[in-house]
Structure formats: structure tokens, C-alpha cells
Design a protein around this motif. Sequence first.
Motif, PDB file in Angstrom:
ATOM      1  N   GLU A   1      -7.801   3.943  -2.253  1.00  0.00           N
ATOM      2  CA  GLU A   1      -7.749   3.292  -3.567  1.00  0.00           C
ATOM      3  C   GLU A   1      -7.585   4.322  -4.684  1.00  0.00           C
ATOM      4  OE1 GLU A   1      -7.718  -0.187  -4.201  1.00  0.00           O
ATOM      5  OE2 GLU A   1      -7.222   0.056  -2.076  1.00  0.00           O
ATOM      6  N   TYR A   2      -8.302   5.435  -4.530  1.00  0.00           N
ATOM      7  CA  TYR A   2      -8.213   6.517  -5.520  1.00  0.00           C
ATOM      8  C   TYR A   2      -6.784   7.048  -5.591  1.00  0.00           C
ATOM      9  CZ  TYR A   2      -8.436  11.374  -7.121  1.00  0.00           C
ATOM     10  OH  TYR A   2      -8.182  12.565  -7.766  1.00  0.00           O
TER      11      TYR A   2
ATOM     12  N   LYS B   1      -4.013   5.621  -4.593  1.00  0.00           N
ATOM     13  CA  LYS B   1      -3.067   4.596  -5.099  1.00  0.00           C
ATOM     14  C   LYS B   1      -3.159   4.491  -6.621  1.00  0.00           C
ATOM     15  CE  LYS B   1      -3.954   1.226  -2.011  1.00  0.00           C
ATOM     16  NZ  LYS B   1      -3.822   0.006  -1.225  1.00  0.00           N
ATOM     17  N   GLN B   2      -4.398   4.596  -7.121  1.00  0.00           N
ATOM     18  CA  GLN B   2      -4.570   4.509  -8.575  1.00  0.00           C
ATOM     19  C   GLN B   2      -3.899   5.687  -9.294  1.00  0.00           C
ATOM     20  OE1 GLN B   2      -8.636   3.926  -9.829  1.00  0.00           O
ATOM     21  NE2 GLN B   2      -8.021   4.139 -11.985  1.00  0.00           N
TER      22      GLN B   2
ATOM     23  N   GLU C   1      -0.285   5.001  -9.310  1.00  0.00           N
ATOM     24  CA  GLU C   1      -0.024   3.943 -10.297  1.00  0.00           C
ATOM     25  C   GLU C   1      -0.005   4.517 -11.711  1.00  0.00           C
ATOM     26  OE1 GLU C   1       0.662  -0.094 -10.994  1.00  0.00           O
ATOM     27  OE2 GLU C   1       0.395   0.849  -9.046  1.00  0.00           O
ATOM     28  N   GLU C   2      -0.979   5.373 -11.988  1.00  0.00           N
ATOM     29  CA  GLU C   2      -1.088   5.962 -13.337  1.00  0.00           C
ATOM     30  C   GLU C   2      -0.107   7.117 -13.549  1.00  0.00           C
ATOM     31  OE1 GLU C   2      -5.175   7.135 -13.242  1.00  0.00           O
ATOM     32  OE2 GLU C   2      -5.902   5.105 -13.671  1.00  0.00           O
TER      33      GLU C   2
END
Length: 240
Positions: free
Chosen positions: A16-17, A19-20, A23-24
Motif C-alpha cells: 500500500e505504501y 502504491k501510494q 500514485e503521488e
Amino acid sequence: MLKKNVPLPLYYQIEEYLKQKIEEEEFEIGKMIPSERELSERFEVSRMTVRQAVTNLVNAGVLYREKGKGTYVAEKKLEQPLKGLTSFTEDMKQRGMSSSSQLLAFDVIAAPRDIREKLDLEEEEKVYCIQRIRIAEDKPMAIETTFMPHELLPNLTEDIVHGSIYQYVEHDLGMAISQARQIIEARAADEEEAEHLNISPHSPVLHIERKSFLAPSVPFEVVKSTYRADRYKFITDIDR
Ligand code: GLP
């Protein structure tokens, strides 16, 4: 920081980290992500845990590994809705992307038996066998082998199939493409496909066979396509 007292596995939290960060755009497409050692130190977890997170994202096509170098951020997959009978040219245009084709073969042949049956042809009828690499923004996305009855489109040329076949059929010939049936299967790329698609042999690909009809119900093409599974995902909305 990872939460050690929640029921979410640590590798999942690392996924999740990552992917974030992608994304950012802190981790950019085509750039290397921190090494497994750095990530394991940052999160105070074992390298095994980090490796599991990274491997899951590699398998999902979010990251890719380069031997002896590191792990990089992959390009986002194109989302292709399974709705509406569109052409490759239209699909790319809709996304604001340029499209082109590299022609590998343009032949008129005796129809192989399966094609003859699918196109409702008599034994002696000929078909075009057209093989094209479909390219978006200079990157190969798919290889397509198209079979069409010669008699139906006697004036087809190499020039035409460098562009859009659907455009030619509808706008130049004024025929109406009405419906199609599509079958999608997972496969591993063979050597030739891998070379044309610029991927390693045995990489996952999506094999799509489309049989399309002119109104009211004349079969006019059977197309066997091989799409890069790392560049495409198919989306369908379903009602209940
Ligand atoms: C898609 C479909 C093919 C179809 C093609 C036509 O790629 N998978 O079945 O033949 O579009 O594309 P174009 O009109 O760009 O030649």
C-alpha cells in the motif's frame, strides 16, 4: 510507519505504501524504487517481508525487475472497457494517444478450416491473412492476425491496413459493423510474440479472438490478437 498491531499483514502495508508513493508520483514511472535493504531498514522488517510485497507488485504489473539493477515503476495499464464494439484506432484516439501499425504480413490465402467455418465460407473461397503489430505512442501493444473474406473486400490494400480497417469498412465502403463475439484467454508469449511485443518469452499475454459481423449478420472478420498483459486490463460493468 507500519502498524504492527493491526490484522493487516506487514507485506500488504508495504504494498500500500509503495502504491501510494507511485500514485503521488514520488516514485516515478521508469525510475528505480528504494532497494529491498533500504525498505527493510526503513520499516524495520525482514527483507523477506519486503521481497514479498515487491514480488506481489511485480506480479500485478505495478513494478518490474531488471536483473542485476533493481526494481522500477512500470507504466500504468490501459483500462479497456468490455463494452462497445470499437477498433484499436478508436480506442487509442479516445485516450488521446497516437496509433500506428507495423505490417508483418498481407496475404490472400485459401482459408484454413477453422476460419472457413467461422466465416461461413465455401471450400474454395479465399481470405486475407493480415498480421499487424498494433502500436500506441511508439510502443507495441498487441499483435493481430486478421482473416477477412477476399470477396467481401476485393480492393483492400496494404496501405489501407496500415491505417484502420474499421474506418475503411464503414466510411469508405459504407458497410455497417453491427456486433461481435469476443473470447479472452490467458497465455504465455511464445518466442515470436515476445520479440514483436518487446517482452521476455513466456511473459503473460492476453489472447483475444473476435468474430465480427456486418449488419444484419454477415461474418466479416475473425481476429486473433495477443495483447501485452502488463499493458492492458479489461473492465466490465455487470448488473444484477
Ligand atoms: C481491435 C480488435 C480487432 C479489430 C481491430 C480493428 O484491435 N481487437 O478485432 O480488427 O480493432 O482496428 P483498426 O480499425 O484500427 O484496424
